[in-house]
Design a protein around this motif. Structure first.
Motif, mmCIF file in Angstrom:
data_model
loop_
_atom_site.group_PDB
_atom_site.id
_atom_site.type_symbol
_atom_site.label_atom_id
_atom_site.label_comp_id
_atom_site.label_asym_id
_atom_site.label_seq_id
_atom_site.Cartn_x
_atom_site.Cartn_y
_atom_site.Cartn_z
ATOM 1 N N LYS A 245 0.813 -1.219 0.000
ATOM 2 C CA LYS A 245 0.000 0.000 0.000
ATOM 3 C C LYS A 245 0.844 1.266 0.000
ATOM 4 O O LYS A 245 0.449 2.295 -0.555
ATOM 5 C CB LYS A 245 -0.925 -0.013 1.221
ATOM 6 N N TYR A 246 2.031 1.199 0.634
ATOM 7 C CA TYR A 246 2.865 2.388 0.790
ATOM 8 C C TYR A 246 4.170 2.256 0.013
ATOM 9 O O TYR A 246 4.766 1.179 -0.040
ATOM 10 C CB TYR A 246 3.172 2.640 2.269
ATOM 11 N N ASP A 247 4.598 3.359 -0.562
ATOM 12 C CA ASP A 247 5.888 3.382 -1.247
ATOM 13 C C ASP A 247 7.033 3.420 -0.244
ATOM 14 O O ASP A 247 8.086 2.819 -0.453
ATOM 15 C CB ASP A 247 5.977 4.600 -2.172
ATOM 16 N N VAL A 248 6.820 4.161 0.834
ATOM 17 C CA VAL A 248 7.864 4.341 1.851
ATOM 18 C C VAL A 248 7.231 4.309 3.238
ATOM 19 O O VAL A 248 6.186 4.913 3.459
ATOM 20 C CB VAL A 248 8.616 5.675 1.672
ATOM 21 N N VAL A 249 7.885 3.603 4.153
ATOM 22 C CA VAL A 249 7.523 3.624 5.567
ATOM 23 C C VAL A 249 8.692 4.276 6.308
ATOM 24 O O VAL A 249 9.824 3.803 6.208
ATOM 25 C CB VAL A 249 7.273 2.213 6.122
ATOM 26 N N ILE A 250 8.418 5.355 7.030
ATOM 27 C CA ILE A 250 9.469 6.075 7.761
ATOM 28 C C ILE A 250 9.220 5.891 9.254
ATOM 29 O O ILE A 250 8.147 6.203 9.762
ATOM 30 C CB ILE A 250 9.482 7.566 7.389
ATOM 31 N N ILE A 251 10.247 5.382 9.938
ATOM 32 C CA ILE A 251 10.117 5.018 11.344
ATOM 33 C C ILE A 251 10.951 5.962 12.198
ATOM 34 O O ILE A 251 12.175 6.034 12.044
ATOM 35 C CB ILE A 251 10.576 3.568 11.578
ATOM 36 N N ASP A 252 10.295 6.675 13.099
ATOM 37 C CA ASP A 252 10.996 7.562 14.029
ATOM 38 C C ASP A 252 11.247 6.788 15.318
ATOM 39 O O ASP A 252 10.311 6.277 15.946
ATOM 40 C CB ASP A 252 10.156 8.809 14.313
ATOM 41 N N THR A 253 12.508 6.689 15.738
ATOM 42 C CA THR A 253 12.886 5.830 16.856
ATOM 43 C C THR A 253 13.184 6.638 18.120
ATOM 44 O O THR A 253 13.486 7.828 18.053
ATOM 45 C CB THR A 253 14.129 5.000 16.497
ATOM 46 N N PRO A 254 13.127 5.978 19.277
ATOM 47 C CA PRO A 254 13.501 6.652 20.529
ATOM 48 C C PRO A 254 14.999 6.966 20.540
ATOM 49 O O PRO A 254 15.783 6.275 19.880
ATOM 50 C CB PRO A 254 13.156 5.618 21.615
ATOM 51 N N PRO A 255 15.411 7.973 21.312
ATOM 52 C CA PRO A 255 16.839 8.323 21.391
ATOM 53 C C PRO A 255 17.582 7.410 22.365
ATOM 54 O O PRO A 255 18.228 7.883 23.306
ATOM 55 C CB PRO A 255 16.806 9.777 21.862
ATOM 56 N N ALA A 256 17.475 6.117 22.173
ATOM 57 C CA ALA A 256 18.128 5.140 23.046
ATOM 58 C C ALA A 256 18.149 3.796 22.343
ATOM 59 O O ALA A 256 17.320 3.534 21.474
ATOM 60 C CB ALA A 256 17.385 5.017 24.375
ATOM 61 N N LEU A 257 19.094 2.950 22.735
ATOM 62 C CA LEU A 257 19.149 1.589 22.185
ATOM 63 C C LEU A 257 18.193 0.726 22.994
ATOM 64 O O LEU A 257 18.579 -0.001 23.905
ATOM 65 C CB LEU A 257 20.569 1.032 22.254
#
Length: 405
Positions: A245-257
């Motif tokens: 359905k999507y061309d791109v999935v952009i994932i924003d991550t937490p500032p930690a491992l």
């Protein structure tokens, strides 16, 4: 002769005894903060209670489609194309974002995703806060949408800054069931349940809330109880049904491992690491790569036959302030350290980006900038170049996949 001792007065200190705070008082502080944020958002977005996408003039529409303004008039008259006519105003016409994207799709130069390939997943990561990670995720999504791409944003940060950039306040407007948590708990097998439309045509959102902290306890607990459970692969499986359905999935991550960050990295086809050219941010970035290395080794020890690669890893120079004397030196350090991984694009710090962020927005949210046109164009062009380069890389990857089939 007796020596008099100096008189020590504590009267001033007594008058300024700090206010005692009980644990039960924290709730009141949180409630005040939540109400104030709601009021700030409503005042910034007045007279509309929600964010609204920008509108485009005829000249701006022509620029989006990469055509001359006269060509716009020509296409208007070609009724067979069925192009939106916009709203007639004195001396120009005004187009909504949805109308502009339809023009881009029909007369723009951007090729469509080929049949037979799936959307690409890009994680935006850095283990330090304040490096423009969330802004990079949002602006990249907006830029790609203006090339005709359909984008899904996934907010994995319990602070929910990406959700806020979309005009959604996590503590009052996002339930646990609207985040990735039902997927984490195993109550859902696809993230389709969590997808909601955003204010920006062409971009959908999976929001976040503080409840996501629970994932950091549940994932290792379930792994300890079930040796066949793959804690690192939950997000990847949840996103898989959405890639047609999507061309791109952009994932924003937490500032930690964190366990959630590990899921994002293991799901991602590409990784973008925003890195401001300051000494402290550069030092922090070395820790990012060191921890990333430890993660890779740990994953290989847990799963020796693990097949994982990234189509690309990019270091993005962000929040670049050329007026700072140290910027040039640190930029050189970054280029020498990460070499080919450094993108040939710099995102500048400008009054445009600062003013946009105070209004829960980005440069793409601005229909008409009241300040210097040159300053606005400098900021906007940097984000446009980033989106264009990533779009070209994604299309090249699609082509390579088709050739390999």
């Amino acid at each position: 002769m007796a020596v008099s001792k100096p008189i020590v007065t504590i009267a001033h200190a007594v008058r300024h005894v700090p206010l005692r705070v009980e644990l039960d008082d924290i709730e009141g502080i949180a409630q005040n903060a939540s109400e104030m944020l709601m009021n700030v958002r409503e005042s910034m977005l007045a007279p509309h209670p929600r964010k609204r996408a920008p509108v485009f003039s005829t000249s701006q529409l022509a620029a989006l489609c990469r055509i001359d303004r006269k060509k716009v008039n020509y296409y208007w008259e070609k009724t067979d194309l069925g192009l939106p006519q916009g709203t007639i105003l004195p001396r120009t016409r005004e187009f909504t974002l949805a109308e502009a994207r339809e023009w881009v799709s029909k007369v723009g130069p951007f090729p469509k995703r080929p049949v037979g390939v799936k959307g690409k997943k890009i994680a935006i990561g850095n283990f330090k806060g304040g490096v423009s990670k969330t802004t990079t995720a949002m602006t990249l999504a907006q830029g790609l949408s203006l090339f005709g791409r359909r984008v899904l944003l996934v907010d994995l940060d319990p602070q929910a800054s990406l959700s806020a950039l979309n005009g959604i306040l996590a503590d009052s407007e996002v339930t646990e069931e609207e985040t990735i948590l039902p997927l984490i708990y195993g109550d859902q097998t696809s993230l389709e349940y969590a997808v909601q439309p955003s204010y920006w045509d062409g971009i959908d959102l999976i929001p976040a809330s503080a409840a996501l902290f629970a994932a950091e306890f549940f994932l290792p607990f379930k792994q300890s109880k079930d040796r066949n459970f793959k804690f690192w692969d939950v997000l990847n499986h949840g996103l898989e049904p959405l890639l047609d359905k999507y061309d791109v999935v952009i994932i924003d991550t937490p500032p930690a491992l964190s366990y959630v960050t590990i899921n994002a990295f293991m799901a991602a086809d590409g990784l973008i690491v925003p890195t401001p050219p300051s000494a402290l941010d550069y030092a922090s970035s070395t820790q990012f790569w060191s921890l990333f290395t430890d993660l890779a080794k740990s994953m290989k020890s847990i799963v020796p036959d693990l097949k994982k690669h990234f189509d690309f890893i990019h270091v993005l120079l962000a929040k670049v302030d050329s007026s700072q004397s140290a910027t040039y030196a640190v930029r050189e350090w970054i280029n020498r350290t990460y070499e080919r991984h450094v993108l040939p694009i710099e995102i500048p710090t400008t009054t445009v980006t600062s003013s946009a962020s105070t209004e829960f927005g980005t440069v793409y949210d601005i229909s008409k900038y009241d300040g210097s046109t040159k300053t606005y164009q400098r900021a906007r062009e940097a984000y446009d170049r980033l989106a264009e380069m990533i779009d070209q890389e994604i299309f090249a990857l699609w082509g390579a996949e088709l050739e390999g089939k």
